[in-house]
Design an enzyme around this catalytic site. Structure first.
Site, PDB file in Angstrom:
ATOM      1  N   ASN A   9      -9.671  25.432  35.142  1.00 13.57           N
ATOM      2  CA  ASN A   9      -9.441  24.675  35.449  1.00 13.57           C
ATOM      3  C   ASN A   9     -10.007  23.560  36.668  1.00 13.57           C
ATOM      4  OD1 ASN A   9      -8.283  23.164  37.996  1.00 13.57           O
ATOM      5  ND2 ASN A   9      -8.051  24.575  39.014  1.00 13.57           N
ATOM      6  N   TRP A  10     -10.338  22.260  36.153  1.00 18.23           N
ATOM      7  CA  TRP A  10     -11.333  21.132  35.782  1.00 18.23           C
ATOM      8  C   TRP A  10     -11.271  20.159  37.357  1.00 18.23           C
ATOM      9  CZ3 TRP A  10     -11.509  18.557  30.261  1.00 18.23           C
ATOM     10  CH2 TRP A  10     -12.503  19.450  29.413  1.00 18.23           C
ATOM     11  N   LYS A  11     -10.159  20.768  37.583  1.00 19.55           N
ATOM     12  CA  LYS A  11     -10.026  19.712  39.094  1.00 19.55           C
ATOM     13  C   LYS A  11      -9.544  18.416  38.880  1.00 19.55           C
ATOM     14  CE  LYS A  11     -11.585  23.600  41.889  1.00 19.55           C
ATOM     15  NZ  LYS A  11     -11.894  24.797  42.616  1.00 19.55           N
ATOM     16  N   HIS A  94      -2.170  25.366  43.760  1.00 19.81           N
ATOM     17  CA  HIS A  94      -3.200  26.488  44.121  1.00 19.81           C
ATOM     18  C   HIS A  94      -3.843  25.303  45.712  1.00 19.81           C
ATOM     19  CE1 HIS A  94      -7.719  25.309  44.635  1.00 19.81           C
ATOM     20  NE2 HIS A  94      -7.348  26.024  42.970  1.00 19.81           N
ATOM     21  N   GLU A  96      -6.174  23.825  47.170  1.00 20.83           N
ATOM     22  CA  GLU A  96      -6.773  22.849  47.138  1.00 20.83           C
ATOM     23  C   GLU A  96      -5.149  22.275  47.471  1.00 20.83           C
ATOM     24  OE1 GLU A  96      -9.224  22.186  44.559  1.00 20.83           O
ATOM     25  OE2 GLU A  96     -10.187  23.912  45.013  1.00 20.83           O
ATOM     26  N   GLU A 166      -7.438  33.994  44.345  1.00 15.34           N
ATOM     27  CA  GLU A 166      -7.695  33.089  44.588  1.00 15.34           C
ATOM     28  C   GLU A 166      -8.407  32.914  45.782  1.00 15.34           C
ATOM     29  OE1 GLU A 166      -8.862  30.477  41.224  1.00 15.34           O
ATOM     30  OE2 GLU A 166      -7.302  29.106  42.564  1.00 15.34           O
ATOM     31  N   GLY A 172     -15.392  27.755  44.836  1.00 20.02           N
ATOM     32  CA  GLY A 172     -16.255  26.763  45.301  1.00 20.02           C
ATOM     33  C   GLY A 172     -17.367  27.550  46.075  1.00 20.02           C
ATOM     34  N   SER A 212     -15.315  31.100  42.153  1.00 12.79           N
ATOM     35  CA  SER A 212     -16.634  31.405  41.706  1.00 12.79           C
ATOM     36  C   SER A 212     -17.165  32.534  40.866  1.00 12.79           C
ATOM     37  CB  SER A 212     -17.767  32.105  43.146  1.00 12.79           C
ATOM     38  OG  SER A 212     -17.961  30.866  44.061  1.00 12.79           O
ATOM     39  N   GLY A 233     -13.180  27.166  38.001  1.00  8.17           N
ATOM     40  CA  GLY A 233     -12.875  26.061  38.435  1.00  8.17           C
ATOM     41  C   GLY A 233     -14.509  25.479  37.812  1.00  8.17           C
ATOM     42  N   GLY A 234     -15.614  25.224  38.630  1.00  6.29           N
ATOM     43  CA  GLY A 234     -17.192  24.844  38.255  1.00  6.29           C
ATOM     44  C   GLY A 234     -17.655  25.356  37.139  1.00  6.29           C
TER      45      GLY A 234
HETATM   46  P1  PGA Z   1     -14.845  27.676  41.467  1.00  7.41           P
HETATM   47  O1  PGA Z   1     -12.789  27.124  41.652  1.00  7.41           O
HETATM   48  O2  PGA Z   1     -14.658  28.736  40.088  1.00  7.41           O
HETATM   49  O3  PGA Z   1     -14.983  26.222  41.148  1.00  7.41           O
HETATM   50  O4  PGA Z   1     -14.978  29.063  42.762  1.00  7.41           O
HETATM   51  C1  PGA Z   1     -11.585  28.157  41.157  1.00  7.41           C
HETATM   52  C2  PGA Z   1     -10.201  27.191  41.860  1.00  7.41           C
HETATM   53  O5  PGA Z   1     -10.337  26.812  42.621  1.00  7.41           O
HETATM   54  O6  PGA Z   1      -9.553  27.665  40.510  1.00  7.41           O
END
Ligand code: PGA
Length: 252
Positions: A9-11, A94, A96, A166, A172, A212, A233-234
């Site tokens: 997930n590149w956000k 998600h 967010e 999640e 993150g 993470s 994500g990251g």
């Molecule tokens: P993260 O994000 O791996 O940076 O913790 C995961 C996500 O929000 O899908």
């Protein structure tokens, strides 16, 4: 059985040019796991990434969509637009989106149904806050989020859905849930699927852990019986890290 799925997930990162470069780098890396690989760039980079991917064994997904087919919805993207851009998957709900943009369980359910109507596979996200976990409300919260998202789906569709667990406090933050915590909730999700849909659906759905995830912790997560993959994500923004996660078997 269930094919493992590693999703990136590149956000809100990467222009089209940067995205194309990252995917090209990823394709040069040896991806030698039995897992399916999915990347979810921002909308504006989908076309550029689709062009680089061509027939590569990497699937393309988006990070959100609207449930309507078309119309006066300024700023929104429809399921058909995502299919047109080469998407096979779409991340829905998600944390967010829920926390920062007011998405509700009801909206996520409508989006999930709309995704299937357009042959897109939804990656439906759920997860508790740190306060909910501390208050002992994790199970009730996950149960209600998952129930709302899947109860209206036809069983044949629900069986193809992907659910991502999640924990919000692990996104993150560098804090990963322990493998036991992740497994416990993923098993609960499977139980809820069996109750709300049926046992066959529960056994077919792929359940991912997210929060993470890194090359160093993926193998232990994948060893859990109810964890079928990861939503990353990251670490999905660096080809070497993402490849290290995709090739989790080698980390063991
Ligand atoms: P993260 O994000 O791996 O940076 O913790 C995961 C996500 O929000 O899908």
């Amino acid at each position: 059985m269930r094919t493992p799925l590693i999703a990136g997930n590149w956000k809100m990162h990467m222009t089209g040019t940067a995205a194309a470069e990252l995917v090209a780098e990823l394709l040069e890396t040896e991806l030698n796991t039995g897992a399916q690989v999915l990347i979810c760039p921002p909308f504006t980079a989908l076309a550029a990434v689709a062009e680089v991917l061509e027939d590569a064994p990497v699937h393309l997904g988006a990070q959100n969509m609207h449930w309507e087919e078309q119309g006066a919805y300024t700023g929104e993207i429809s399921p058909a637009m995502l299919v047109d851009a080469g998407c096979e998957y779409v991340i829905l709900g998600h944390s967010e989106r829920r926390q920062l943009f007011g998405e509700t369980d009801e909206g996520v359910a409508r989006k999930a149904a709309a995704a299937f109507a357009h042959h897109l596979i939804p990656v439906i996200c759920c997860g508790e806050t740190e306060a909910q976990r501390d208050a002992g409300e994790t199970a009730a919260h996950i149960r209600s989020q998952v129930t709302a998202a899947v109860r209206g789906l036809r069983a044949a569709d629900a069986a193809q859905a992907v659910i991502a667990y999640e924990p919000i406090w692990a996104i993150g933050t560098g804090k990963t849930a322990t493998t036991e915590q992740a497994q416990e909730v993923c098993r609960l999700i499977r139980e809820v699927l069996a109750e709300v849909q049926n046992e066959e659906v529960a056994q077919a759905v792929r359940i991912l852990y997210g929060g993470s995830v890194k090359p160093a912790n993926i193998a232990a997560l994948m060893a859990q019986p109810d964890i079928d993959g990861a939503l990353v994500g990251g670490a999905s923004l660096t080809a070497a890290d993402f490849a290290g996660i995709v090739n989790y078997g080698e980390e063991a």
